[in-house]
Design a protein around this motif. Structure first.
Motif, PDB file in Angstrom:
ATOM      1  N   PHE C  70       0.831  -1.207   0.000  1.00  0.00           N
ATOM      2  CA  PHE C  70       0.000   0.000   0.000  1.00  0.00           C
ATOM      3  C   PHE C  70       0.859   1.247   0.000  1.00  0.00           C
ATOM      4  O   PHE C  70       0.435   2.285  -0.495  1.00  0.00           O
ATOM      5  N   TYR C  71       2.069   1.143   0.554  1.00  0.00           N
ATOM      6  CA  TYR C  71       2.946   2.310   0.449  1.00  0.00           C
ATOM      7  C   TYR C  71       3.278   2.564  -1.013  1.00  0.00           C
ATOM      8  O   TYR C  71       3.278   3.701  -1.471  1.00  0.00           O
ATOM      9  N   MET C  72       3.532   1.470  -1.741  1.00  0.00           N
ATOM     10  CA  MET C  72       3.800   1.617  -3.179  1.00  0.00           C
ATOM     11  C   MET C  72       2.572   2.216  -3.872  1.00  0.00           C
ATOM     12  O   MET C  72       2.695   3.113  -4.707  1.00  0.00           O
ATOM     13  N   GLY C  73       1.384   1.705  -3.510  1.00  0.00           N
ATOM     14  CA  GLY C  73       0.156   2.241  -4.096  1.00  0.00           C
ATOM     15  C   GLY C  73       0.013   3.723  -3.805  1.00  0.00           C
ATOM     16  O   GLY C  73      -0.331   4.523  -4.687  1.00  0.00           O
ATOM     17  N   MET C  74       0.341   4.098  -2.570  1.00  0.00           N
ATOM     18  CA  MET C  74       0.253   5.505  -2.194  1.00  0.00           C
ATOM     19  C   MET C  74       1.238   6.326  -3.013  1.00  0.00           C
ATOM     20  O   MET C  74       0.927   7.436  -3.461  1.00  0.00           O
ATOM     21  N   ALA C  75       2.434   5.750  -3.245  1.00  0.00           N
ATOM     22  CA  ALA C  75       3.436   6.477  -4.021  1.00  0.00           C
ATOM     23  C   ALA C  75       2.966   6.658  -5.459  1.00  0.00           C
ATOM     24  O   ALA C  75       3.198   7.710  -6.070  1.00  0.00           O
ATOM     25  N   ILE C  76       2.297   5.620  -6.005  1.00  0.00           N
ATOM     26  CA  ILE C  76       1.786   5.758  -7.382  1.00  0.00           C
ATOM     27  C   ILE C  76       0.727   6.859  -7.422  1.00  0.00           C
ATOM     28  O   ILE C  76       0.728   7.721  -8.306  1.00  0.00           O
ATOM     29  N   ALA C 158       1.916  18.313  -0.685  1.00  0.00           N
ATOM     30  CA  ALA C 158       3.127  18.161   0.125  1.00  0.00           C
ATOM     31  C   ALA C 158       3.261  16.717   0.599  1.00  0.00           C
ATOM     32  O   ALA C 158       4.341  16.119   0.525  1.00  0.00           O
ATOM     33  N   ALA C 159       2.143  16.145   1.057  1.00  0.00           N
ATOM     34  CA  ALA C 159       2.166  14.755   1.521  1.00  0.00           C
ATOM     35  C   ALA C 159       2.569  13.837   0.370  1.00  0.00           C
ATOM     36  O   ALA C 159       3.307  12.864   0.565  1.00  0.00           O
ATOM     37  N   GLY C 160       2.098  14.137  -0.842  1.00  0.00           N
ATOM     38  CA  GLY C 160       2.450  13.329  -2.001  1.00  0.00           C
ATOM     39  C   GLY C 160       3.944  13.355  -2.282  1.00  0.00           C
ATOM     40  O   GLY C 160       4.563  12.315  -2.529  1.00  0.00           O
ATOM     41  N   ILE C 161       4.533  14.550  -2.204  1.00  0.00           N
ATOM     42  CA  ILE C 161       5.977  14.649  -2.446  1.00  0.00           C
ATOM     43  C   ILE C 161       6.740  13.853  -1.395  1.00  0.00           C
ATOM     44  O   ILE C 161       7.686  13.124  -1.701  1.00  0.00           O
ATOM     45  N   LEU C 162       6.274  13.961  -0.145  1.00  0.00           N
ATOM     46  CA  LEU C 162       6.936  13.215   0.927  1.00  0.00           C
ATOM     47  C   LEU C 162       6.827  11.705   0.684  1.00  0.00           C
ATOM     48  O   LEU C 162       7.793  10.959   0.885  1.00  0.00           O
ATOM     49  N   ALA C 163       5.644  11.269   0.226  1.00  0.00           N
ATOM     50  CA  ALA C 163       5.460   9.840  -0.043  1.00  0.00           C
ATOM     51  C   ALA C 163       6.424   9.379  -1.135  1.00  0.00           C
ATOM     52  O   ALA C 163       6.989   8.287  -1.061  1.00  0.00           O
ATOM     53  N   LEU C 164       6.625  10.229  -2.154  1.00  0.00           N
ATOM     54  CA  LEU C 164       7.543   9.863  -3.235  1.00  0.00           C
ATOM     55  C   LEU C 164       8.979   9.771  -2.730  1.00  0.00           C
ATOM     56  O   LEU C 164       9.713   8.845  -3.067  1.00  0.00           O
ATOM     57  N   ILE C 165       9.366  10.728  -1.900  1.00  0.00           N
ATOM     58  CA  ILE C 165      10.720  10.678  -1.334  1.00  0.00           C
ATOM     59  C   ILE C 165      10.872   9.413  -0.500  1.00  0.00           C
ATOM     60  O   ILE C 165      11.894   8.725  -0.553  1.00  0.00           O
TER      61      ILE C 165
END
Lengths: 74, 209, 251, 228
Positions: C70-76, C158-165
């Protein structure tokens, strides 16, 4: 069925506490997520109602003020 | 008419600069006083000294003939001070803010809060966190305290800031109510109080270099 | 593909689609998860080394697996939100994060509980568990960052960028934690699980595990869909379609 | 003439508002606690996961981390009140200002220390603290956190009008909190060796009582300076 009896199933060869507490926490966690979602949903419905009530109050105040103006001409 | 508030020989020094010296003021019951003066003349400092928030470098302030320091509790329960910071909690709704002030002013919010907020022009905004309202609307929440107050003395620092015409008229009306029941108002304002239905006494502060 | 997806970038259409999809995840999810649990707990044979305690694997491995998944899903979702500015994807980040965090928490708890009979302590700084704990912090970071913003859209970005990092960082974290762990000791739970993950794992154990993994995926996805719909309604509560829909609901 | 208002009803109104505001900014309450958890996690990663080493450093690590995380959340005691004008109004309440200060300190303690006390067993578990010392750790946190809130309130009251709280606040407060750290870790360590920690705990209790009684006066004086 692998276990001979229900009590053996609960006992889990001495590991019952570990296995069943894991199960409990797992389903408690998933259940809590579902409950939280329905609770949030109820909050949103309340917000929609509050919104409607606000609109009604504004409407009422508006009609009251126009009545006042027409009631006291000049 | 008896004297409600008396300030004698007040001196205030901020930093190196003397704001005012030997300032006297006597507010009687049923009077409205406006402190006027240019920016930096010390209008706010004077109000804060009179309210007991700031110590004066010299002089004394008496409430009903007694030093305000000696009867602090009694003085503050007879005083309503609204500074230029509105003291409205941005996280709370208008109603919740009023509930708090009603409670600490000893007047539980029995009168329908919705009606009160309608009177100050906040219809339809009662249950929205104050941070989502405009500056003028937040100001109106703070000023709604005037409708909850039974204090004899109102000290208001720039009450008209960010209010529109209807808001100003509403305040004027409330001031006449306060004076009519024998209360007093002391306020600062940049603009002259036009169209106010009561007599305005002026205290002029000069900018001291 | 994006052209086909585009209408669903409209909140109302997404909401209706989600509503249609929800039973297709929730019902089979609950059924499959129940089957997996009963199979794993009652019918699978015990392990020759760990006895019955290994049965925790039927919740530990699925939750740990999908915590990462799900972390990967969130990153996508975050990538779509940041690159293509799809609003639904922004909301998906917020819908996935708490579900992922709870899955991580479940895997941490069950891992610790599994460790207790093996090591005699509730918590061991085992590589797998430590990495999972850091994953939990990453989830918390995403949620806390979003909550810190007053404006929801900025917060979601911002949360999205953090998830990608975070997703770039995860392999590095994993590698470093495993390396740190081998410096100090051998990690028992890691060994225990890798033993099961080998293809040699007995099919009587492997099958219920796979069923449980599928059940976890479906149930967690249903939860994400539920949350996503809540996020949509929260933003759209002023729009007429959401208003009428919400006001129709009984108290 | 305004009706006479009891201290109790004013305190109740103030605490009620504090609680409501805090519930609207729940992340402000959660973040220091999560920070504490992350910091405690860093130690095994930094010094290695050997249980004996961890058990040895556990009391100090937990207490130092608790101190640092408490500093993070302290500013909310008066910072917002100062900037929105609620602080002035607090000084103008009819009751003695010390009561209002005490109410704020107690509310702050409830909102920050209670989560910490709930989390404490988990921290003890993560750092492999011997079972015998768990109760003492918990007790030391229970006795020590009111000191953090009340002494912290003095520091915040002094710095609230400056626009550079953060580091300055830590600089002011950490030296003042050293005795607390010494007695708390001493208590937990003696308990871990199986001896009675009553001595250091009694000293902590004395410090707590002293801090709670005296700090409202100090905070009041500091606030008078700050609203100038």
């Amino acid at each position: 069925m692998y276990f001979d009896s229900f009590s053996a199933f609960i006992h889990m060869g001495g590991y019952g506490v570990y296995v069943w507490s894991s199960m409990f926490v797992t389903f408690f966690g998933l259940g809590a997520l579902a409950l939280e979602a329905s609770w949030a949903r109820r909050k949103i419905t309340q917000e929609a109602r509050a919104q409607q009530a606000r609109a009604e109050r504004i409407q009422r105040a508006k009609s009251a003020s126009t009545q006042q103006q027409s009631g006291q001409p000049s | 008419m008896t004297s409600l508030l008396e300030a004698k020989g007040i001196r205030s020094i901020r930093g190196e600069r003397t704001l005012f010296n030997q300032l006297d003021l006597c507010v009687k019951t049923g009077e409205l006083w406006q402190v006027q003066g240019p920016n930096g003349a010390g209008k706010s400092s004077f109000l804060r000294i009179v309210a007991g928030l700031l110590p004066a470098q010299a002089g004394e302030v008496r409430f009903r003939g007694e030093l305000i320091q000696t009867i602090r509790s009694q003085y503050h329960s007879n005083l309503l001070f609204i500074g230029h910071k509105a003291a409205v909690k941005p996280e709370l709704t208008a109603i919740e803010n009023l509930e708090y002030y009603a409670a600490i002013q000893g007047q539980p919010l029995t009168a329908a809060p919705y009606e009160l907020l309608e009177r100050v022009g906040l219809v339809g905004l009662e249950d929205i966190p104050a941070q989502r309202l405009s500056a003028g609307q937040q100001r109106r929440i703070a000023l709604a305290r005037l409708w909850l107050s039974s204090a004899n003395l109102w000290i208001l620092d720039e009450p008209f800031t960010s209010l529109d015409v209807s808001g100003i008229a509403m305040l004027h009306e409330r001031f006449s109510w306060q004076l009519a029941r024998g209360g007093s108002v002391l306020l600062t304002s940049h603009q002259p109080l036009d169209n106010i239905p009561v007599q305005v006494n002026m205290l002029n502060l000069e900018y001291q270099h | 593909m994006w052209r086909w997806l585009h209408p669903y970038a409209k909140p109302e259409a997404t909401y209706r689609l989600n509503k249609k999809l929800l039973p297709w995840f929730a019902i089979p999810g609950v059924v499959i998860l129940t089957i997996g649990m009963i199979w794993g707990l009652a019918f699978a044979p015990p392990d020759y080394q760990q006895g019955e305690s290994y049965r925790i694997i039927f919740v530990h491995v699925p939750s740990a697996f999908w915590a990462m998944g799900f972390y990967m899903g969130m990153a996508i979702a975050a990538l779509s939100a940041v690159v293509w500015q799809i609003r639904t994807a922004e909301w998906a980040i917020l819908a996935i994060a708490p579900v992922g965090a709870v899955l991580t928490l479940i895997s941490l708890f069950t891992g610790a509980v599994w460790g207790k009979p093996m090591w005699g302590t509730w918590w061991e700084w085992d590589a797998r568990l430590t990495a999972q704990l850091i994953l939990f912090f990453l989830y918390l970071g995403v949620m806390a960052l979003y909550a810190a913003f007053e404006d929801e859209r900025t917060g979601a970005k911002a949360a999205g960028i953090l998830a990608l990092i975070g997703v770039i960082n995860i392999p590095i974290i994993h590698y470093s934690v495993y390396w740190w762990n081998t410096l100090h000791q051998q990690s028992t739970i890691t060994q225990a699980i890798t033993r099961f993950e080998k293809p040699s794992m007995a099919p009587e154990m492997l099958w219920p595990l796979l069923v449980s993994i599928l059940g976890f995926l479906l149930v967690s996805s249903a939860l994400v869909i539920l949350r996503l719909n809540n996020e949509i309604l929260k933003r759209e509560v002023r729009r007429p379609w959401a208003q009428t829909l919400l006001l129709k609901e009984n108290r | 003439m305004a009706s006479e208002l009891s201290v109790g009803s004013q305190v109740r109104a103030l605490m009620r508002r504090e609680f409501r505001v805090a519930m609207r900014q729940r992340s402000d309450l959660m973040n220091p606690i999560l920070f504490l958890l992350v910091v405690v996690t860093l130690f095994p990663l930094g010094v290695g996961p050997e249980p004996a080493t961890l058990a040895r450093i556990a009391p100090g690590v937990i207490w130092v981390s608790a101190l640092l995380s408490a500093l993070l959340g302290l500013e909310r005691l008066f910072r917002d009140d100062f900037s929105d004008g609620a602080l002035e109004q607090m000084l103008l309440m009819p009751m003695a200002v010390e009561w209002a200060v005490l109410a704020k300190i107690i509310m702050h303690w409830l909102l920050t220390a209670v989560p910490l006390l709930i989390l404490a067993p988990l921290l003890a578990l993560l750092l492999n603290l011997p079972k015998e010392a768990w109760g003492t750790l918990w007790l030391s946190l229970l006795l020590g956190t009111p000191v953090l809130s009340s002494v912290g309130a003095i520091g915040v009251a002094l710095t609230v009008s400056l626009n550079k709280g953060g580091a300055l606040l830590s600089l002011l407060l950490l030296p003042l909190l050293i005795p607390l750290l010494i007695f708390a870790t001493a208590a937990v360590e003696t308990a871990a060796t199986g001896l009675s920690p009553a001595g250091p705990l009694a000293l902590m209790a004395a410090i707590t009582v002293l801090a709670l009684v005296l700090s409202p006066y100090a905070v009041h004086a500091a606030l008078r300076v700050s609203v100038n």
